[in-house]
Design an enzyme around this catalytic site. Structure first.
Site, PDB file in Angstrom:
ATOM      1  N   HIS A   1       0.547  -0.753   0.015  1.00 55.03           N
ATOM      2  CA  HIS A   1      -0.043   0.228   0.139  1.00 55.03           C
ATOM      3  C   HIS A   1       0.911   1.241  -0.198  1.00 55.03           C
ATOM      4  O   HIS A   1       0.291   2.015  -0.276  1.00 55.03           O
ATOM      5  CB  HIS A   1      -1.020  -0.150   1.124  1.00 55.03           C
ATOM      6  CG  HIS A   1      -0.359   0.429   2.155  1.00 55.03           C
ATOM      7  ND1 HIS A   1      -0.466  -0.408   3.199  1.00 55.03           N
ATOM      8  CD2 HIS A   1      -0.003   1.377   3.080  1.00 55.03           C
ATOM      9  CE1 HIS A   1       0.522   0.174   4.267  1.00 55.03           C
ATOM     10  NE2 HIS A   1       0.634   1.086   4.179  1.00 55.03           N
TER      11      HIS A   1
ATOM     12  N   ASP B   1       0.433  -7.634   1.905  1.00 51.66           N
ATOM     13  CA  ASP B   1       0.653  -6.332   2.072  1.00 51.66           C
ATOM     14  C   ASP B   1       2.258  -5.822   2.137  1.00 51.66           C
ATOM     15  O   ASP B   1       2.513  -5.069   2.233  1.00 51.66           O
ATOM     16  CB  ASP B   1       0.003  -5.447   2.422  1.00 51.66           C
ATOM     17  CG  ASP B   1      -0.099  -4.499   2.609  1.00 51.66           C
ATOM     18  OD1 ASP B   1       0.079  -3.596   1.360  1.00 51.66           O
ATOM     19  OD2 ASP B   1      -0.316  -3.458   3.745  1.00 51.66           O
TER      20      ASP B   1
ATOM     21  N   SER C   1       4.573   3.203   7.391  1.00 53.48           N
ATOM     22  CA  SER C   1       4.176   1.957   7.214  1.00 53.48           C
ATOM     23  C   SER C   1       5.662   1.498   6.367  1.00 53.48           C
ATOM     24  O   SER C   1       6.608   1.794   5.427  1.00 53.48           O
ATOM     25  CB  SER C   1       3.280   1.362   6.011  1.00 53.48           C
ATOM     26  OG  SER C   1       1.772   1.512   6.987  1.00 53.48           O
TER      27      SER C   1
END
Length: 462
Positions: free
Chosen positions: A121, A151, A223
């Site tokens: 993402h 992910d 992230s």
């Protein structure tokens, strides 16, 4: 007067003797209950001038932090999108001007020649990727591959010199309560280090995934960053937070390093992720569904169905078995099962311990390549044809093995799908591509073939 004094003395003496005798032999003990006795008390202990021991101070984070910050990078995702810039464009459907959007995240260098692992993402829909090292040098990165289901994404930069990097640790060896560091670039800040402990393992966030949960502060921009132990080993890729505000409120989640490493290795070797399938369907046990199933066990994975021709089928696992362990890893939840299997490939052999008729038995199971696909718009499951199916049917296609409740009357189960719209179907990859391309049609046309070689067509409006 003397006589009065003598009488008074004798009276007092008699009263004292009488009262003493009563106290000693007649009166019961009066117990006073202190209602605050159960409350904790503050006690000051004398350490003879020494500083009391501090368990946090006994842990040295400096070496791990120094090793990690130089291997964590800032990732910028530049995407160009066309959209309306005013109400006129919006109402009349004009494209408007191109708009440049910049998203930011983190990444971890995992090799001296510039391979970097991050979250899918973080780089999704990027037209340009930029990576900034801890020394403020910036590079253009190229995308190597992605795996949206975990992910995880892999990118690469070309640097003149060898780069500092982190080695993958074994996330299966991590323990709840173990100290960890989260390193990333929150809010566009350069490498930031936060500390916490592992709060839980194999945490499921609703999609059958398996995460390491920590209380190390992770915020937007973290992230793709590193979760490391006090030795500086990479044990996870920071991925998600649970928050009502968009910022950290006490929970953060990381993809375990064993899963991330396996995805990276697959992307480098095969270009896509190789999934090793056990071939069972069912649910994790708890008090409620154990009662519904009529069993006493409340821990483990209950096998409700064995997939035909799967490794579980060939190894002799049966419906009603309860998986308790795989390779000595306890299995108490669906996320533990999927998390373990995501680190495996087709043809890997795992030892599955199941509870059957009150006894535990262990079966070596060879994991196979996925042969099934869930066609969600139709509520059916299809699988590639086995050698038996090819002898039984007079044609090629994919076999319908399961039908959800409400779709039974369409006569799918046990037949072959040989065509979807204009696409000829040979295997589950053809089905997947046909379903993904069905947005170009107003209807979904399915051609079925039964064992007698008879065809029928079903049309579903979209």
């Amino acid at each position: 007067m003397k006589r009065f004094a003598s009488l008074l003395f004798v009276s007092v003496l008699g009263g004292v003797i009488t009262l003493g005798a009563y106290k000693a032999f007649v009166e019961k003990e009066n117990i006073v209950v202190d209602t605050k006795a159960g409350e904790p008390k503050f006690v000051t202990t004398n350490y003879n001038g020494a500083t009391p021991p501090n368990p946090i101070a006994d842990v040295d984070f400096t070496e791990a932090a120094d090793k990690t910050v130089h291997s964590v990078v800032h990732v910028s995702n530049v995407s160009v999108q066309e959209g309306p810039t005013n109400l006129f464009d919006f109402y009349f459907g004009y494209g408007g001007r191109e708009q440049t959007r910049v998203g930011t995240g983190s990444g971890v260098i995992i090799s001296p020649d510039g391979y970097i692992v991050t979250n899918n993402h973080v780089i999704d829909n990027a037209t340009k990727l930029q990576v900034t090292l801890n020394n403020n040098k910036t590079y253009v990165a190229e995308l190597v591959g992605t795996d949206p289901s975990s992910d995880i994404a892999l990118i690469k930069i070309k640097a003149d010199d060898e780069l500092p990097y982190l080695a993958f640790g074994n996330s299966d060896n991590t323990k709840i309560g173990e100290w960890v560091l989260a390193v990333g670039n929150p809010f566009n800040l350069t490498s930031t280090v936060t500390a916490g402990i592992i709060s839980a393992k194999a945490r499921d966030l609703g999609k059958g995934q398996s995460f390491i949960q920590t209380d190390a502060a992770v915020n937007p921009g973290n992230s793709g960053g590193a979760l490391v132990n006090t030795n500086g080993d990479l044990i996870g890729i920071n991925t998600a937070i649970t928050s009502q505000t968009g910022s950290y409120i006490g929970y953060s989640f990381a993809v375990p390093s064993n899963i991330a490493k396996k995805v990276v290795d697959d992307l480098l070797e095969y270009g896509n992720v190789q999934e090793g399938i056990l071939g069972v369907r069912g649910s994790e046990l708890n008090s409620k569904n154990a009662e519904e199933l009529g069993i006493d066990e409340t821990a483990g994975f209950y096998i409700a169905k064995i997939v035909e021709d799967s490794g579980a089928d060939q190894a002799g696992l049966k419906e009603g078995d309860i998986i308790k362990k795989i390779d000595n890893q306890n299995i108490n939840s669906f996320s533990q099962l999927t998390g373990f299997l995501k680190s495996k490939r087709p043809q890997d052999v795992v030892n599955v311990t199941v509870l059957r008729d009150g006894r535990e038995n262990t079966y070596p199971v060879t994991l196979l390549k996925n042969q099934t696909y869930v066609v969600r718009p139709l509520g059916i499951v299809v699988k590639n044809m086995s050698s038996k199916d090819k002898k039984r049917f007079k044609g090629s296609g994919v076999k319908v093995t399961e039908v959800v409740k409400g779709m039974e009357n369409y006569g799918f189960e046990g037949k072959l799908i040989i065509q979807i719209n204009d696409d000829t179907i040979e295997d589950i990859d053809d089905v997947k591509n046909a379903i993904e391309g069905a947005n170009n049609y107003n209807a979904l046309s399915i051609v079925l073939l039964n064992q007698e070689g008879e065809k029928e067509r079903l049309i579903f409006r979209m």
